[in-house]
Design an enzyme around this catalytic site. Structure first.
Site, PDB file in Angstrom:
ATOM      1  N   ALA A   8       0.826  -1.210   0.000  1.00  0.00           N
ATOM      2  CA  ALA A   8       0.000   0.000   0.000  1.00  0.00           C
ATOM      3  C   ALA A   8       0.857   1.256   0.000  1.00  0.00           C
ATOM      4  CB  ALA A   8      -0.916  -0.016   1.219  1.00  0.00           C
ATOM      5  N   ALA A   9       2.030   1.161  -0.643  1.00  0.00           N
ATOM      6  CA  ALA A   9       2.932   2.311  -0.609  1.00  0.00           C
ATOM      7  C   ALA A   9       2.652   3.302  -1.726  1.00  0.00           C
ATOM      8  CB  ALA A   9       4.385   1.841  -0.702  1.00  0.00           C
ATOM      9  N   ARG A  14      -3.357   7.973 -10.305  1.00  0.00           N
ATOM     10  CA  ARG A  14      -4.565   8.136 -11.126  1.00  0.00           C
ATOM     11  C   ARG A  14      -5.795   8.563 -10.318  1.00  0.00           C
ATOM     12  NH1 ARG A  14      -4.764   2.676 -14.368  1.00  0.00           N
ATOM     13  NH2 ARG A  14      -2.959   2.068 -13.136  1.00  0.00           N
ATOM     14  N   LYS A  21      -4.148   6.236  -1.902  1.00  0.00           N
ATOM     15  CA  LYS A  21      -5.291   5.564  -2.539  1.00  0.00           C
ATOM     16  C   LYS A  21      -6.061   4.664  -1.585  1.00  0.00           C
ATOM     17  CE  LYS A  21      -4.246   2.523  -5.823  1.00  0.00           C
ATOM     18  NZ  LYS A  21      -3.969   2.096  -7.206  1.00  0.00           N
ATOM     19  N   GLY A  98      -3.083  -3.575  -1.712  1.00  0.00           N
ATOM     20  CA  GLY A  98      -4.037  -2.757  -0.967  1.00  0.00           C
ATOM     21  C   GLY A  98      -5.162  -2.208  -1.831  1.00  0.00           C
ATOM     22  N   ASP A  99      -4.914  -2.120  -3.134  1.00  0.00           N
ATOM     23  CA  ASP A  99      -5.954  -1.554  -4.009  1.00  0.00           C
ATOM     24  C   ASP A  99      -6.856  -2.623  -4.607  1.00  0.00           C
ATOM     25  OD1 ASP A  99      -4.167  -2.611  -5.842  1.00  0.00           O
ATOM     26  OD2 ASP A  99      -4.073  -0.818  -7.099  1.00  0.00           O
ATOM     27  N   LYS A 327     -29.826  15.605  17.140  1.00  0.00           N
ATOM     28  CA  LYS A 327     -28.379  15.446  17.348  1.00  0.00           C
ATOM     29  C   LYS A 327     -28.122  15.157  18.810  1.00  0.00           C
ATOM     30  CE  LYS A 327     -25.348  17.862  18.925  1.00  0.00           C
ATOM     31  NZ  LYS A 327     -24.460  18.853  19.460  1.00  0.00           N
ATOM     32  N   TYR A 342     -35.515  21.078  15.207  1.00  0.00           N
ATOM     33  CA  TYR A 342     -34.138  20.739  15.523  1.00  0.00           C
ATOM     34  C   TYR A 342     -34.053  20.480  17.017  1.00  0.00           C
ATOM     35  CZ  TYR A 342     -29.325  20.972  16.872  1.00  0.00           C
ATOM     36  OH  TYR A 342     -28.116  20.663  17.432  1.00  0.00           O
TER      37      TYR A 342
END
Ligand code: UD1
Ligand code: CA
Length: 432
Positions: A8-9, A14, A21, A98-99, A327, A342
């Site tokens: 995953a380096a 792209r 990524k 990793g991708d 919330k 709210y």
């Protein structure tokens, strides 16, 4: 014992992104975490190869070891960076990308099982569009080599069997092959894929295990990220329905990796579940609602057009209606907030009724304050509750009130200007 090295380096050029990524999210968590979840089920040890300055990624892969590949010299070079971390390890080592985060535990197990028949095994697929994938060159059952797209001849590019990017061999073989890699190719990179030709040259058996493209596709661009998201969403929806939830229009419901839906939960079209949501049995989530890090009790009805933000707990059979935002609020069993409100940092007792347009004024520009509403209280429409403030059990606030002081239980609070009637006034004004 089995170990996995996850590569995953790469920055993922792209993706045109400021973050690595593998930190891009799928179903609400970094793609690397999806891959780790599958790998953790199968491997005893995991080492992740990261690039320099990827502290957030190192944190995301913890507690697994992260080793840094200082220079991006290719997948073979990257895999080699894990050698020291695995010093003395004698079992099988798999290298994963990793991708490629969609690979399942079941497929990884099939790959490992194939090691019984070959010294080196790899995952392969037959994608609808082979595009830039490395091509797997076979002779009978033996895989002779993998040729990268950039280096392939027209004839090799016509091969439909593609390298998915997972290889597995005994540690002693793998690191020997990695140490002998060269970089005399179009991209001047040390290709992990060249270990195949080395194993073949040593007379060892190399086998490809095929799996569907849906779980082996790589993610190199935003468009491919979206395709992977669609695949994960399809899996999550299928699991939700198998678990007893009804998704009226599945394709319109966005789930997170950890969304939990109970039995007989009904989800109407166009609902988003951000991470951390649990919905208990028999609840209904009506159309166009957005929920995040909250819990919905059994039989509750949410929406349409409701927003539940983090820290919210909706009690059993409670109702949250259209254009209501909650919330960090606990809504008691059977309580209702049905229209245009709210409610934040609040505790609402069981059976209370929050009238249309009620607002908790919880923020004074510096700090947040709490609102407490007792059981069975009736908050009149368009009440502003200026926190911190308490309304006692079964108390009533008159419509349009601005409540700044606590209201005792069972009292009526009216806090608004009185209506004044001036007969004939508009007509007089017109004459003057
Ligand atoms: C790679 C394979 C290709 C395969 C495809 C499957 C090689 C040479 N090619 O091509 O055969 O069909 O994956 O998706 O292996 N990485 C590092 N350090 C590096 C280079 C890459 O850690 O120096 C990592 C990347 O972060 C990425 C993974 O290795 O996670 C794969 O690299 P990438 O450049 O995407 O390889 P592909 O061109 O897709
Ligand atoms: Ca790739």
């Amino acid at each position: 014992m089995r170990a996995a090295i996850i590569l995953a380096a790469g920055q993922g050029t792209r993706m045109k992104s400021g973050q690595p990524k593998v930190m891009h999210a799928l179903a609400g968590r970094p793609m690397i975490r999806h891959l780790l979840a599958a790998a953790e089920a199968v491997f005893d040890r995991i080492v992740v190869v990261v690039g320099p300055g990827m502290a957030a990624l190192e944190r995301a892969v913890a507690p697994h070891a992260a080793v840094v590949q200082a220079e991006r010299l290719g997948t073979g070079h990257a895999a080699r960076q894990a050698e020291a971390a695995l010093a003395g390890f004698a079992g099988d080592v798999a290298v994963l990308y990793g991708d490629n985060p969609l690979v399942t535990e079941a497929t990884l197990r099939r790959l490992l099982a194939a090691r019984a028949e070959a010294e080196l095994v790899l995952l392969a697929m037959r994608p609808a569009e082979p595009g830039r994938y490395g091509r797997v060159v076979t002779e009978g059952p033996q895989v002779r080599r993998i040729v990268e797209h950039a280096d392939a001849t027209e004839a090799e590019r016509a091969i439909g069997l593609c390298n998915a990017g997972v290889v597995c061999a005994e540690a002693r073989h793998l690191f020997r092959w990695l140490g002998a890699l060269g970089n005399a190719n179009r991209q001047n990179e040390y290709y992990l894929t060249d270990v195949v030709a080395q194993a073949d040259a040593e007379g060892l058996r190399v086998r490809a295990v095929e799996a569907p493209e849906a779980e082996l596709r790589g993610i190199n661009s935003r468009a491919e990220l979206a395709v992977a998201e669609a695949e994960i969403q399809a899996r999550l929806r299928r699991a939700a329905m198998e678990g007893g939830a009804t998704l009226v229009m599945p394709d319109s419901v966005h789930l997170s990796w950890d969304t939990r839906l109970g039995r007989d939960v009904l989800v109407e079209p166009h609902v988003v579940f951000a991470p951390g949501v649990m919905v208990e049995d028999g609840a209904t989530i009506r159309a166009f609602s957005h929920l995040e890090a909250c819990a919905v009790g059994p039989g509750a009805v949410i929406g349409p057009y409701a927003r539940l933000r983090p820290g919210t707990q909706v009690g059993a059979a409670a109702h949250v209606g259209n254009f209501v935002e909650l919330k960090a609020t606990t809504l008691g069993a059977g309580a209702k907030a049905n229209h245009l409100s709210y409610i934040g940092d609040a505790m609402v007792g069981a059976g209370a009724n929050i009238g249309a347009g009620t607002i908790t004024c919880n923020y004074d520009g510096v700090a947040k304050h709490r609102t407490e509403i007792g059981e069975g209280a009736f908050i009149g429409s368009d009440t502003a509750l200026v926190a911190p403030v308490r309304v006692g059990a079964r108390a009533v606030t008159a419509a349009g009130s601005v409540i700044t002081e606590d209201v005792p239980a069972e009292a009526l609070a009216i806090a608004r200007g009185r209506q004044v009637i001036k007969p004939g006034r508009p007509a007089k004004k017109k004459d003057s």
